[in-house]
Scaffold this motif. Structure first.
Motif, PDB file in Angstrom:
ATOM      1  N   ASP A  40     -45.395  52.815  17.832  1.00 26.82           N
ATOM      2  CA  ASP A  40     -43.974  53.151  17.917  1.00 26.82           C
ATOM      3  C   ASP A  40     -43.515  54.127  16.838  1.00 26.82           C
ATOM      4  O   ASP A  40     -44.019  54.114  15.710  1.00 26.82           O
ATOM      5  N   ASP A  41     -42.510  54.900  17.190  1.00 25.80           N
ATOM      6  CA  ASP A  41     -41.695  55.706  16.258  1.00 25.80           C
ATOM      7  C   ASP A  41     -42.331  57.034  15.834  1.00 25.80           C
ATOM      8  O   ASP A  41     -41.865  57.652  14.873  1.00 25.80           O
ATOM      9  N   HIS A  93     -39.406  56.227  23.766  1.00 24.05           N
ATOM     10  CA  HIS A  93     -38.851  55.251  22.817  1.00 24.05           C
ATOM     11  C   HIS A  93     -37.430  55.689  22.442  1.00 24.05           C
ATOM     12  O   HIS A  93     -36.929  55.323  21.402  1.00 24.05           O
ATOM     13  N   HIS A  97     -33.941  57.123  18.544  1.00 22.60           N
ATOM     14  CA  HIS A  97     -34.014  55.735  18.053  1.00 22.60           C
ATOM     15  C   HIS A  97     -32.662  55.267  17.516  1.00 22.60           C
ATOM     16  O   HIS A  97     -32.588  54.481  16.578  1.00 22.60           O
ATOM     17  N   HIS A 194     -46.430  49.969  14.143  1.00 14.46           N
ATOM     18  CA  HIS A 194     -45.615  51.054  13.593  1.00 14.46           C
ATOM     19  C   HIS A 194     -46.617  51.904  12.803  1.00 14.46           C
ATOM     20  O   HIS A 194     -47.509  52.476  13.394  1.00 14.46           O
TER      21      HIS A 194
HETATM   22 ZN   LIG Z   1     -39.058  51.811  17.078  1.00 14.33          ZN
END
Ligand SMILES: [Zn+2]
Length: 316
Positions: A40-41, A93, A97, A194
């Motif tokens: 993620d991210d 995603h 965010h 992450h």
């Molecule tokens: Zn995230």
């Protein structure tokens, strides 16, 4: 392809009334379980530390990007290049965010992120199903209905909830146990990261590499894939119906259908069909696809597309 006609032949030949039985295997290529690796991210460590390990093992990771945020923008060229590698699948995603405090905001966040993903895959058809991972730790006040309507609008499929180190799993053993659990249950397991070996909410490098090594050791039994492929396979399989069109002489004709839209659900399923005694090798034809397969224990294994037209299995 000409439609097969079921002809009545003298029973003395012993080749008609073939008792053909077909099953759709639970997972692709008869694997026992499924495993997804998710990130993620758009953390820089995904490209710098996780991807080299994925390459080494030839395993796909699914990267839930935020293309409007600095970590992605700072490595935009690298992300675009990486997205063409078989080890990288991009997923939505949201653009920055930021969360979702109105349907309009979520609409824009999904659309902008999808645009970057679609551009990254010029050779794929559009629209197609893309995985969606909801951003955590940010305001989210849209209703489930509003979210669902927008996911449908952008052909997004929501993944299972984030589960990963250091939130749900705090030790290397706990992470490795995910593989055992998936195998024991014959279902899908996943680990979500992450940062990897750096950045934020870090999965330590030794935990990450131990997970890949464990998957590698069980490679024969585990289908390591991306969430959309998993989703397509089990959704198609659950609605799959096989009909025998004809069983004549040295040829069996079948139809494979599923209840979902073949425009979006285009993942071949793995099937096994029992063939008559004495068959040792078959040619399997569906549309323009032709393959040969050895018969093992009286069955032939092959892949076929639901709604992809008549499947013909010929003794060869
Ligand atoms: Zn995230």
């Amino acid at each position: 392809m000409a439609g097969a006609v079921c002809r009545a032949e003298p029973s003395v030949t012993g080749t008609q009334n073939i008792d053909s039985q077909t099953v759709v295997l639970k997972w692709k290529e008869g694997k026992q379980a499924v495993f997804l690796l998710e990130f993620d991210d758009s953390a820089p460590s995904h490209l710098q530390k996780a991807l080299p390990e994925l390459r080494k093992h030839k395993m796909v990771g699914t990267f839930y990007i935020n293309p409007g945020n600095p970590p992605y923008k700072g490595l935009k060229d690298e992300w675009e290049k990486a997205s063409l590698e078989p080890e990288v699948e991009l997923a939505n995603h949201t653009y920055t965010h930021i969360g979702a405090t109105s349907p309009e905001q979520l609409d824009e966040q999904l659309r902008l992120c999808n645009e970057v993903i679609e551009k990254a895959y010029p050779n794929r058809k559009h629209p197609r199903l893309i995985s969606f991972g909801r951003p955590g730790g940010v305001p989210w006040t849209v209703t489930e209905e509003q979210k669902k309507a927008l996911l449908d609008k952008y052909h997004l499929v929501e993944r299972p909830d984030f589960h990963g180190y250091p939130f749900q799993y705090k030790t290397r053993e706990a992470v490795l146990a995910l593989v055992d659990k998936a195998l024991a249950e014959g279902e899908m397991g996943h680990h979500d990261c992450h940062g990897v070996g750096g950045d934020w909410l870090v999965t330590p490098m030794d935990v990450f590499t131990a997970l890949l090594d464990k998957l590698e050791a069980n490679r024969e039994r585990i289908w390591i894939t991306d969430p959309v492929s998993w989703h397509k396979y089990h959704t198609e399989r659950e609605g799959a119906k096989v009909t025998v069109i004809s069983t004549v002489g040295d040829s069996i004709s079948l139809r494979l259908e599923s209840r979902v839209d073949p425009e979006f659900y285009d993942m071949p399923l793995t099937l096994e069909t029992r063939v008559p005694a004495g068959w040792t090798e078959c040619t399997v034809i569906q549309g323009a696809n032709r393959s040969t397969a050895k018969v093992s224990n009286g069955v032939v294994r092959y892949s076929a597309l639901p709604g992809g037209g008549e499947i013909v299995i010929r003794r060869s």
